[in-house]
Design an enzyme around this catalytic site. Sequence first.
Site: not given
Length: 190
Positions: A46, A104, A107, A135, A156-157, A163, A169
Amino acid sequence: MESLKYDIDEIVITPRKLERRVNDLAAEMATGLQSDNLVVIGVLRGSFIFLADMVRWFYMNDMHPRIDFMIMESYAGTVSQGEPAVSRDFTVDVAGADVVLVDDILDTGRTLTKATAHVVAKGAKTVRTCVLLDKPSRRLVPCEADYKGFVIEDFFVVGYGLDYNGRHRELPHIAKVRFADGAQNDDASA
Ligand code: IMP
Ligand code: MG
């Protein structure tokens, strides 16, 4: 796993905003991170676009790191499969180095916590962490990044390296994944 029906038509962060923030982050690091033994390690997959953009700003700020990558995996679709594992290690020698770990998104915190311990175990002098997105509401293990681009809510992004099931991506922006039935994150495993 099979993808659910979803849309990615909502742009959350534009290319222009990404560029400006990545530039600012690099400048922020340049003031706090003077080192003649700087190593940047990207957590793949990511982080590849974020890292590539950021190190070009490093150059503009007279920072000249060695750069390597490691692959850590734990996700299927939008669902964390638990403990992340290093599936491809970096080979650069980090003994005595000042390391910046780049991911990236932060979480649950498992990936960055595990990656940090891994780099420390290899003898790095210092380890700083840098994530494009954070997040905080999803955290399961206590973990704060030293440098972060944007704090986002719990959705979710994809895009700019991130991805969903290996796709999207290449988007130049960050987009929200909107599931047809309203499911998101852990609900999306159904
Ligand atoms: P953590 O171990 O739960 O903190 O997860 C970090 C990893 O989960 C990131 O490096 C991403 O690969 C993945 N991830 C978490 N949230 C998202 C998201 O919204 N979009 C894409 N990937 C995500
Ligand atoms: Mg990742």
